[in-house]
Enzyme design. Structure first.
Site, PDB file in Angstrom:
ATOM      1  N   HIS A  63      44.347  39.264  27.418  1.00  0.00           N
ATOM      2  CA  HIS A  63      43.379  38.539  28.250  1.00  0.00           C
ATOM      3  C   HIS A  63      42.162  39.402  28.607  1.00  0.00           C
ATOM      4  O   HIS A  63      41.239  38.939  29.275  1.00  0.00           O
ATOM      5  CB  HIS A  63      44.046  37.952  29.503  1.00  0.00           C
ATOM      6  CG  HIS A  63      44.410  38.938  30.570  1.00  0.00           C
ATOM      7  ND1 HIS A  63      45.700  39.368  30.794  1.00  0.00           N
ATOM      8  CD2 HIS A  63      43.665  39.550  31.513  1.00  0.00           C
ATOM      9  CE1 HIS A  63      45.729  40.204  31.814  1.00  0.00           C
ATOM     10  NE2 HIS A  63      44.486  40.326  32.280  1.00  0.00           N
ATOM     11  N   ASP A 107      50.932  38.643  25.933  1.00  0.00           N
ATOM     12  CA  ASP A 107      49.661  39.178  26.456  1.00  0.00           C
ATOM     13  C   ASP A 107      49.514  40.648  26.060  1.00  0.00           C
ATOM     14  O   ASP A 107      49.693  41.558  26.867  1.00  0.00           O
ATOM     15  CB  ASP A 107      49.634  39.010  27.977  1.00  0.00           C
ATOM     16  CG  ASP A 107      48.276  39.307  28.589  1.00  0.00           C
ATOM     17  OD1 ASP A 107      47.291  39.407  27.828  1.00  0.00           O
ATOM     18  OD2 ASP A 107      48.202  39.424  29.828  1.00  0.00           O
ATOM     19  N   SER A 201      44.347  45.288  34.794  1.00  0.00           N
ATOM     20  CA  SER A 201      44.861  44.627  33.599  1.00  0.00           C
ATOM     21  C   SER A 201      44.812  45.522  32.381  1.00  0.00           C
ATOM     22  O   SER A 201      43.831  46.221  32.150  1.00  0.00           O
ATOM     23  CB  SER A 201      44.033  43.377  33.296  1.00  0.00           C
ATOM     24  OG  SER A 201      44.394  42.314  34.120  1.00  0.00           O
TER      25      SER A 201
END
Length: 245
Positions: A63, A107, A201
Site C-alpha cells: 500500500h 500487503d 507503514s
C-alpha cells in the site's frame, strides 16, 4: 472504528505523518537495514518505511506504492544530510500480484533500486526468516520508523523504535474482520500504549534480529494490536522475484 492503513496519514500531506507511539529514539544507525521512502502521488509527497534485504532490493508494504519512490538508506535524522546517507531512486516497484487494496491481504512489495547500495556500518541488509519459522504469542519483537507519535501529532525527524509483544491470532481475528493468520501477524499488547502508527507503514517487525513482519494496518485511534504481513509466507515469491530481476 475504521481500519487505519499505517500509512493513511501518509496519503495526506507528508507533514501529518509522525513517529512510533510509546517508543523512544533509536541509537543512531543501530538498524542499518532501515529505509526511508519518499513517495510521489499526483504531485504530492508522502512517506513510508522499508528495509534493505539485498544490496539492490528493499522490502515494504504494497500500500506504499506511488508513481515514483526515492529510498534513503543509512539515515537516522531524515532532515539532515548525514554523510552516511545514500539516496537511491527506485527502478521498479513490484507489489505482490494478489495484493488486495480493500482487505490489505498480501500487503507486501519489493523495490528494485537503480543501483546497488554501498554496504557500510550504517547500511546493510537484514536477515529474512526461514520458510518454516513462525513467531509465537508472547515473543518480544520491535518495530522502528519515522511514523507518528499519536493521532494528529507531528512527524519524527529521528528514527524511533518500540518493543512489541506478539499476540494470539484470536486477538486480531476478533478485532479485524479481514485478518488472515496464515499470512499476517498480530502484535502489540492492548494494555500498553505502544505501537507503530501512521508513517511507519512498510517497516519491519524484527524478532531476534530477523525481519518477521511488515507494518500493514491498525485502528485509526492508535490502539493495539496491529496487523503485520507475515514474511515467512512470502519467501518463495520474494526469492523468485529478486532472481527474475
Amino acid at each position: 472504528m475504521v481500519l487505519f492503513l499505517l500509512l493513511v496519514a501518509l496519503l495526506s500531506p507528508a507533514g501529518e505523518a509522525g513517529k512510533i507511539i510509546g517508543g523512544h529514539e533509536a541509537k543512531p544507525h543501530s538498524r542499518p537495514y532501515m529505509a526511508f521512502l519518499q513517495i510521489k502521488i499526483s504531485g504530492k509527497s508522502y512517506r513510508c518505511g522499508g528495509f534493505l534485504v539485498h544490496e539492490d532490493f528493499v522490502l515494504t508494504a504494497a500500500h506504499c506504492l506511488g508513481s515514483s519512490i526515492s529510498v534513503t538508506l543509512g539515515a537516522h535524522n531524515i532532515v539532515d544530510r548525514e554523510r552516511t546517507q545514500q539516496v537511491i531512486q527506485v527502478r521498479r516497484a513490484i507489489p505482490h500480484p494478489h495484493y488486495n487494496d480493500k482487505t490489505l491481504a498480501n500487503d507486501i512489495m519489493l523495490l528494485q533500486l537503480t543501483r546497488k547500495a554501498e554496504m557500510s556500518d550504517a547500511v546493510s541488509p537484514i536477515n529474512l526468516p526461514r520458510s518454516l519459522e513462525k513467531v509465537k504469542p508472547g515473543m518480544m519483537c520491535s518495530v522502528a520508523g519515522w511514523g507518528q507519535l499519536g493521532v494528529n501529532m507531528p512527524s519524527a525527524d529521528k528514527l524511533q523504535e518500540v518493543n512489541l509483544e506478539v499476540q494470539s491470532e484470536e486477538e486480531c481475528i476478533a478485532r479485524f474482520k479481514n485478518y488472515i493468520p496464515i499470512t499476517q501477524i498480530c502484535a502489540g499488547d492492548s494494555t500498553k500504549r505502544k505501537n507503530s502508527f501512521s508513517g511507519d507503514s512498510g517497516g519491519p517487525l524484527v524478532c531476534n534480529g530477523v525481519a518477521q513482519g511488515i507494518v500493514s494496518y491498525g485502528k485509526d485511534d492508535g490502539t493495539t494490536p496491529d496487523v503485520y504481513t507475515r514474511i515467512s509466507s512470502f519467501l518463495s515469491w520474494i526469492q523468485r522475484t529478486m532472481r527474475r530481476y
